[in-house]
Motif scaffolding. Structure first.
Motif, PDB file in Angstrom:
ATOM      1  N   GLU A  43      11.659  84.985  59.062  1.00  0.00           N
ATOM      2  CA  GLU A  43      11.185  86.134  58.270  1.00  0.00           C
ATOM      3  C   GLU A  43      10.604  87.172  59.230  1.00  0.00           C
ATOM      4  OE1 GLU A  43      11.039  87.423  55.063  1.00  0.00           O
ATOM      5  OE2 GLU A  43       9.996  89.008  56.168  1.00  0.00           O
TER       6      GLU A  43
ATOM      7  N   ARG B 193       8.668  89.835  58.479  1.00  0.00           N
ATOM      8  CA  ARG B 193       7.289  90.267  58.220  1.00  0.00           C
ATOM      9  C   ARG B 193       6.302  89.255  58.800  1.00  0.00           C
ATOM     10  NH1 ARG B 193       6.289  89.803  52.902  1.00  0.00           N
ATOM     11  NH2 ARG B 193       8.233  88.707  52.500  1.00  0.00           N
TER      12      ARG B 193
ATOM     13  N   SER C  73      16.972  94.825  57.174  1.00  0.00           N
ATOM     14  CA  SER C  73      16.706  95.762  58.279  1.00  0.00           C
ATOM     15  C   SER C  73      18.024  96.361  58.770  1.00  0.00           C
ATOM     16  CB  SER C  73      15.967  95.056  59.410  1.00  0.00           C
ATOM     17  OG  SER C  73      16.848  94.219  60.115  1.00  0.00           O
TER      18      SER C  73
ATOM     19  N   GLN D  67      19.659  89.424  46.263  1.00  0.00           N
ATOM     20  CA  GLN D  67      20.119  90.754  45.869  1.00  0.00           C
ATOM     21  C   GLN D  67      21.293  91.205  46.737  1.00  0.00           C
ATOM     22  OE1 GLN D  67      17.989  92.462  43.526  1.00  0.00           O
ATOM     23  NE2 GLN D  67      18.684  94.560  43.696  1.00  0.00           N
TER      24      GLN D  67
ATOM     25  N   GLY E 130      17.592  91.442  40.457  1.00  0.00           N
ATOM     26  CA  GLY E 130      16.354  90.969  39.850  1.00  0.00           C
ATOM     27  C   GLY E 130      15.740  89.800  40.596  1.00  0.00           C
TER      28      GLY E 130
HETATM   29  P1  FAD Z   1      13.563  89.933  49.151  1.00  0.00           P
HETATM   30  O1  FAD Z   1      12.659  89.304  48.171  1.00  0.00           O
HETATM   31  O2  FAD Z   1      13.367  91.374  49.484  1.00  0.00           O
HETATM   32  O3  FAD Z   1      13.516  89.069  50.484  1.00  0.00           O
HETATM   33  C1  FAD Z   1      14.201  89.446  51.647  1.00  0.00           C
HETATM   34  C2  FAD Z   1      13.345  89.105  52.843  1.00  0.00           C
HETATM   35  O4  FAD Z   1      14.118  89.291  54.029  1.00  0.00           O
HETATM   36  C3  FAD Z   1      12.120  89.985  52.968  1.00  0.00           C
HETATM   37  O5  FAD Z   1      10.989  89.187  53.055  1.00  0.00           O
HETATM   38  C4  FAD Z   1      12.370  90.791  54.247  1.00  0.00           C
HETATM   39  O6  FAD Z   1      11.185  91.044  54.960  1.00  0.00           O
HETATM   40  C5  FAD Z   1      13.301  89.876  55.022  1.00  0.00           C
HETATM   41  N1  FAD Z   1      14.172  90.541  55.988  1.00  0.00           N
HETATM   42  C6  FAD Z   1      14.907  91.666  55.836  1.00  0.00           C
HETATM   43  N2  FAD Z   1      15.623  91.924  56.943  1.00  0.00           N
HETATM   44  C7  FAD Z   1      15.352  90.924  57.820  1.00  0.00           C
HETATM   45  C8  FAD Z   1      15.794  90.621  59.152  1.00  0.00           C
HETATM   46  N3  FAD Z   1      16.684  91.396  59.781  1.00  0.00           N
HETATM   47  N4  FAD Z   1      15.305  89.531  59.769  1.00  0.00           N
HETATM   48  C9  FAD Z   1      14.401  88.724  59.146  1.00  0.00           C
HETATM   49  N5  FAD Z   1      13.944  88.964  57.895  1.00  0.00           N
HETATM   50  C10 FAD Z   1      14.428  90.043  57.230  1.00  0.00           C
HETATM   51  N6  FAD Z   1      13.550  93.136  40.655  1.00  0.00           N
HETATM   52  C11 FAD Z   1      12.899  92.764  39.535  1.00  0.00           C
HETATM   53  O7  FAD Z   1      13.286  91.776  38.889  1.00  0.00           O
HETATM   54  N7  FAD Z   1      11.803  93.440  39.081  1.00  0.00           N
HETATM   55  C12 FAD Z   1      11.301  94.514  39.749  1.00  0.00           C
HETATM   56  O8  FAD Z   1      10.316  95.092  39.331  1.00  0.00           O
HETATM   57  C13 FAD Z   1      11.966  94.933  40.948  1.00  0.00           C
HETATM   58  N8  FAD Z   1      11.504  95.989  41.647  1.00  0.00           N
HETATM   59  C14 FAD Z   1      12.090  96.337  42.822  1.00  0.00           C
HETATM   60  C15 FAD Z   1      11.536  97.400  43.568  1.00  0.00           C
HETATM   61  C16 FAD Z   1      12.096  97.754  44.784  1.00  0.00           C
HETATM   62  C17 FAD Z   1      11.508  98.874  45.587  1.00  0.00           C
HETATM   63  C18 FAD Z   1      13.246  97.061  45.250  1.00  0.00           C
HETATM   64  C19 FAD Z   1      13.870  97.441  46.564  1.00  0.00           C
HETATM   65  C20 FAD Z   1      13.801  96.031  44.514  1.00  0.00           C
HETATM   66  C21 FAD Z   1      13.232  95.656  43.289  1.00  0.00           C
HETATM   67  N9  FAD Z   1      13.750  94.611  42.524  1.00  0.00           N
HETATM   68  C22 FAD Z   1      13.103  94.206  41.377  1.00  0.00           C
HETATM   69  C23 FAD Z   1      15.034  93.995  42.869  1.00  0.00           C
HETATM   70  C24 FAD Z   1      15.055  92.604  43.558  1.00  0.00           C
HETATM   71  O9  FAD Z   1      15.141  91.649  42.586  1.00  0.00           O
HETATM   72  C25 FAD Z   1      13.941  92.261  44.458  1.00  0.00           C
HETATM   73  O10 FAD Z   1      14.033  93.150  45.525  1.00  0.00           O
HETATM   74  C26 FAD Z   1      13.989  90.792  44.973  1.00  0.00           C
HETATM   75  O11 FAD Z   1      12.866  90.612  45.753  1.00  0.00           O
HETATM   76  C27 FAD Z   1      15.246  90.427  45.736  1.00  0.00           C
HETATM   77  O12 FAD Z   1      15.121  89.129  46.264  1.00  0.00           O
HETATM   78  P2  FAD Z   1      15.760  88.758  47.676  1.00  0.00           P
HETATM   79  O13 FAD Z   1      15.331  87.405  48.003  1.00  0.00           O
HETATM   80  O14 FAD Z   1      17.190  89.066  47.642  1.00  0.00           O
HETATM   81  O15 FAD Z   1      15.093  89.816  48.687  1.00  0.00           O
END
Ligand code: FAD
Length: 431
Positions: A31, A33, A138, A336, A342
């Motif tokens: 991760e 962050r 990123s 996502q 979501g």
């Molecule tokens: P994330 O939870 O974003 O996890 C990805 C992780 O990868 C992060 O911790 C990030 O730091 C890490 N990362 C990224 N690049 C790298 C790299 N190169 N190397 C190492 N680590 C890295 N969905 C909802 O259901 N309700 C909402 O209200 C909602 N609001 C949103 C608001 C915003 C601004 C955005 C962008 C999206 C929103 N979403 C929402 C949509 C989505 O469901 C969420 O973003 C959700 O967190 C996606 O889950 P994920 O695991 O795919 O990504």
């Protein structure tokens, strides 16, 4: 011990790591962050909810509620933490976001099979890997993924129009026809007379748009303008754009003043998206404005229009329903990034990707869940939609197959009941 790298400790990455580790696989979870932050995350915690603290409906008559229940059946770490930190929110499951993320971080970090590294991954790691870096992946890693998958299978923005259930369209007003009758009558057309258009237009130009995040400047408007923005440029703009009526006469031969067109969105033809209506309106306003379109007064919107930064791959071209990449056997995508939309959907995709990666490494048969449960319908949708029109999708019953014939009023309950029975029947293979 078999070894997997999971990149991204968000909703999907944590769930994938948990499922792998519980199956005896050694996981390195990377991760970035707090070494490098995304523009939306505020903390170093895993599974941080970047916006709302709601995981949406918890009802078993709602697809996302049923999905949560399916995940609970599969020992989901995200659901365990969410249930432990629930706050009052009616029939929705909302959580104390800080306590929720801290619990996920603690459970993942203390698992004996999981090692954590905090750094940005800039290249695709070699060896078995699950990429779950989310909508704000990123730039460096985004470029590496794009290089592997090619230009036309990787997107940085989501500009989506609302998608509605065909069953909810009033066909006493709407009709099937293609412009000038070219090809098959593939489009659903909702005609407006002049008075209806004026009313629609006046409401549209004054409708409330959603707040933009600081990192989402308006650059994308040049390439793909929201329809409300188009309308603000002048009353005739829509009439020469997405609401152009020429060649779309009503079945009685009369010419409408304006037409809203809908195009089929899934193979089962249960969902239709509104052509050219990518929008930045708030969800409430989308519902109100669409109800002014003849034929869409009671339209059930399964996916609202959005325009925001999003990183996702064209899964219909490059992913199997197991979440495995078609171009590299030991690479999986989750969250996502693979085109689910979501918090809950992202976590669910991570769960299934984690199980399937474990199965592959343990030389067991991989699992393709059928589209008769919610988790299976999502994997099916993102890998079977037409790639030209592919856009991220929420969990909804419109993409699920219902095996029984029931009256419309009993349908949601039937979908929920069937999905949980199907998941129950798959448990011996999944656990
Ligand atoms: P994330 O939870 O974003 O996890 C990805 C992780 O990868 C992060 O911790 C990030 O730091 C890490 N990362 C990224 N690049 C790298 C790299 N190169 N190397 C190492 N680590 C890295 N969905 C909802 O259901 N309700 C909402 O209200 C909602 N609001 C949103 C608001 C915003 C601004 C955005 C962008 C999206 C929103 N979403 C929402 C949509 C989505 O469901 C969420 O973003 C959700 O967190 C996606 O889950 P994920 O695991 O795919 O990504």
């Amino acid at each position: 011990m078999k070894q997997v790298t999971v990149v991204g400790a968000g909703l999907a990455g944590c769930e994938a790591a948990w499922q792998l580790a519980n199956r005896g696989i050694s996981v390195t979870l990377i991760e970035m962050r707090p070494v490098k932050m995304t523009p939306a995350h505020k903390t170093a915690d895993f599974a941080e909810l970047v916006c709302s603290n709601s995981l949406r409906s918890d009802a078993l008559t709602n697809a996302v509620g049923v999905l949560k229940q399916e995940m609970r059946m599969l020992n989901s770490v995200i659901m365990e933490a969410a249930d432990a930190h629930r706050v009052p929110a009616g029939s929705a499951l909302a959580v104390d976001r800080e306590a929720f993320a801290k619990t996920v971080t603690e459970k993942i970090s203390s698992h004996p099979n999981i090692t954590i590294e905090h750094r940005e991954v800039c290249e695709l790691p070699s060896g078995p890997v699950i990429l779950a870096t989310g909508p704000l992946t990123s730039d460096a890693l985004g470029k590496a993924v794009k290089a592997l998958l090619h230009e036309d299978t990787f997107y940085f923005y989501d500009a989506a129009a609302p998608i509605v259930e065909r069953d909810s369209i009033d066909f006493t007003k709407a009709y099937f026809k293609s412009r000038y009758d070219k090809g098959d009558a593939d489009y659903i057309n909702c005609p407006m007379n002049e008075e209806e258009f004026h009313r629609f237009y006046e409401e549209l130009i004054h409708a409330k748009t959603a707040d933009m995040h600081e990192f989402e400047d308006e650059k994308y408007f040049e390439g793909c303008m929201p329809f409300e923005e188009m309308a603000r440029r002048g009353e005739k703009t829509l009439l020469f754009g997405p609401m152009k009526p020429v060649g779309l006469q009503r079945p009685d031969g009369t010419r409408p003043y304006a037409v809203v067109q809908l195009r089929q969105d899934n193979a089962a033809a249960s969902l239709y998206n509104i052509v050219g209506f990518q929008t930045h309106l708030t969800w409430g306003e989308q519902k109100r404005i669409l109800a002014l379109v003849p034929g869409l007064e009671n339209a059930s919107i399964v996916r609202y229009g959005v325009m925001h930064r999003n990183t996702y791959i064209c899964s219909p071209k490059v992913l199997k329903p197991t979440y495995q990449c078609t171009l590299r056997d030991d690479l999986y995508f989750a969250g996502q990034m693979c085109g689910v939309e979501g918090y809950v959907e992202s976590a669910a995709s991570g769960l299934l990707a984690g199980i399937n990666m474990a199965k592959q490494l343990l030389n067991e048969a991989q699992i393709i869940l059928p589209p008769t449960c919610v988790m299976g319908s999502m994997a099916h949708y993102i890998t079977h939609t037409h790639p030209d029109y592919f856009q991220p999708m929420n969990a909804n019953f419109g993409i699920m197959q219902l095996l029984v014939n029931v009256k419309k009023k009993d349908r949601k309950e039937a979908y929920g009941k069937q999905a949980l029975e199907v998941m129950e029947s798959w448990l011996p293979k999944l656990t």
